[in-house]
Design a protein around this motif. Structure first.
Motif, PDB file in Angstrom:
ATOM      1  N   GLU A 199      -9.248  19.372  -1.349  1.00 25.88           N
ATOM      2  CA  GLU A 199      -8.445  18.848  -0.240  1.00 25.88           C
ATOM      3  C   GLU A 199      -8.202  17.349  -0.395  1.00 25.88           C
ATOM      4  N   LEU A 200      -9.241  16.610  -0.784  1.00 21.85           N
ATOM      5  CA  LEU A 200      -9.082  15.162  -0.985  1.00 21.85           C
ATOM      6  C   LEU A 200      -8.111  14.866  -2.119  1.00 21.85           C
ATOM      7  N   GLU A 213      -0.652  13.337  -2.350  1.00 27.79           N
ATOM      8  CA  GLU A 213       0.423  13.234  -1.362  1.00 27.79           C
ATOM      9  C   GLU A 213       0.619  11.789  -0.926  1.00 27.79           C
ATOM     10  N   ALA A 214      -0.476  11.043  -0.796  1.00 27.68           N
ATOM     11  CA  ALA A 214      -0.366   9.637  -0.405  1.00 27.68           C
ATOM     12  C   ALA A 214       0.312   8.824  -1.502  1.00 27.68           C
ATOM     13  N   VAL A 215      -0.031   9.103  -2.745  1.00 28.77           N
ATOM     14  CA  VAL A 215       0.599   8.406  -3.874  1.00 28.77           C
ATOM     15  C   VAL A 215       2.091   8.724  -3.907  1.00 28.77           C
ATOM     16  N   ALA A 216       2.436  10.002  -3.737  1.00 31.06           N
ATOM     17  CA  ALA A 216       3.839  10.412  -3.762  1.00 31.06           C
ATOM     18  C   ALA A 216       4.625   9.762  -2.627  1.00 31.06           C
ATOM     19  N   ALA A 217       3.996   9.634  -1.448  1.00 25.44           N
ATOM     20  CA  ALA A 217       4.673   9.006  -0.320  1.00 25.44           C
ATOM     21  C   ALA A 217       4.933   7.533  -0.577  1.00 25.44           C
ATOM     22  N   ARG A 218       4.039   6.909  -1.304  1.00 31.04           N
ATOM     23  CA  ARG A 218       4.200   5.488  -1.621  1.00 31.04           C
ATOM     24  C   ARG A 218       5.284   5.259  -2.671  1.00 31.04           C
ATOM     25  N   ALA A 226     -21.292  12.410  -4.341  1.00 34.30           N
ATOM     26  CA  ALA A 226     -20.823  11.104  -4.809  1.00 34.30           C
ATOM     27  C   ALA A 226     -19.327  11.140  -5.087  1.00 34.30           C
ATOM     28  N   ASP A 227     -18.855  12.245  -5.682  1.00 32.84           N
ATOM     29  CA  ASP A 227     -17.421  12.384  -5.947  1.00 32.84           C
ATOM     30  C   ASP A 227     -16.621  12.413  -4.651  1.00 32.84           C
ATOM     31  N   ALA A 244     -13.121   7.103  -0.181  1.00 34.48           N
ATOM     32  CA  ALA A 244     -12.892   5.650  -0.180  1.00 34.48           C
ATOM     33  C   ALA A 244     -11.519   5.321  -0.781  1.00 34.48           C
ATOM     34  N   TYR A 245     -11.154   6.004  -1.842  1.00 34.33           N
ATOM     35  CA  TYR A 245      -9.852   5.773  -2.486  1.00 34.33           C
ATOM     36  C   TYR A 245      -8.721   6.171  -1.551  1.00 34.33           C
ATOM     37  N   LEU A 246      -8.876   7.317  -0.877  1.00 29.30           N
ATOM     38  CA  LEU A 246      -7.845   7.776   0.059  1.00 29.30           C
ATOM     39  C   LEU A 246      -7.682   6.774   1.197  1.00 29.30           C
ATOM     40  N   ALA A 247      -8.804   6.240   1.680  1.00 35.82           N
ATOM     41  CA  ALA A 247      -8.724   5.248   2.765  1.00 35.82           C
ATOM     42  C   ALA A 247      -7.943   4.030   2.325  1.00 35.82           C
TER      43      ALA A 247
END
Length: 247
Positions: free
Chosen positions: A42-43, A49-54, A233-234, A240-243
């Motif tokens: 899911e992450l 999706e966040a990268v694509a939106a950017r 940990a992953d 953190a990266y998604l945030a």
């Protein structure tokens, strides 16, 4: 002859104990770590999706769609039955539920050392290969099936009860020297049985789960803990990266 039979029984004990560990590891891996793998999927989809939106880049959009599709795969048989059915049929937990028996999934990959000792002693005494007639073989087959089921759950108390039951049961029939033709046939059967067990052992050892257990032969349960720590940990790293991406 007796030496060959005992050697085969010892080999079968080794194969069965490893099979139990492979099966228990597989099921505990799914039960304990499955949600972590699902969270990572899911992450990964949310990050894509966040990268694509950017960026709006068609390639990033394609990757985001692929990542999202992997989160919702077509259900297989096990998923349709909520993890209660595998390639060999219903898992013991499902059988227990259908027969209104207590559900007792394995607590650990490897049963306790004492459970293993009682199990080995029982199999050496009650193994069906030691029977000399069909009735005795049927009795032993039914008894060993119960022994294997209790060992698979790591149920030491039930194994001890079964040991007492066997000791209280009818003594094995006296063994007589076989005729030469029967002896040769018996030896041929033992050889075929050993070949079959060797194939089963090889398949278990070459499986993905078998290979994982071989990485921690002394304590396979600790390997599950190590994998869980790595997955946690992953998850933290991806969160953190998604945030950062959406922040």
């Amino acid at each position: 002859m007796m030496a060959a039979e005992q050697a085969l029984i010892e080999f079968e004990i080794a194969v069965e104990t490893f099979r139990v560990e492979v099966e228990n590891f597989s099921r505990l891996h799914h039960q304990r770590l499955g949600p972590m793998y699902a969270r990572l999927d899911e992450l990964d989809a949310q990050i894509a999706e966040a990268v694509a939106a950017r960026t709006g880049d068609p390639e990033d959009i394609r990757k985001a769609k692929e990542a999202r599709a992997s989160v919702l795969p077509m259900p297989n048989v096990e998923e349709l039955f909520h993890g209660w059915m595998g390639s060999d049929g219903l898992f013991p937990e499902a059988q227990a539920m259908l027969t209104e028996q207590p559900v007792q999934p394995p607590q650990k990959v490897r049963p306790s050392e004492e459970a293993r000792k009682v199990y080995r002693d029982l199999v050496r005494k009650a193994h069906p290969d030691l029977a000399r007639d069909d009735a005795e073989r049927a009795r032993r087959d039914a008894f060993i099936a119960r022994v294997n089921a209790a060992y698979g759950r790591g149920d030491e108390a039930v194994l001890r009860d079964l040991a007492q039951e066997w000791e209280a049961g009818p003594a094995p029939a006296e063994r007589w020297l076989s005729e030469s033709e029967e002896l040769y046939a018996r030896l041929e059967w033992l050889a075929e049985r050993k070949e079959l067990l060797a194939a089963v052992a090889a398949e278990l050892e070459e499986s993905a789960i078998g290979a994982m257990i071989k990485m921690a032969p002394q304590d396979p349960d600790a390997l599950l803990d190590e994998i869980a720590e790595k997955l946690l940990a992953d998850v933290a790293e991806r969160e953190a990266y998604l945030a950062q991406l959406v922040g």
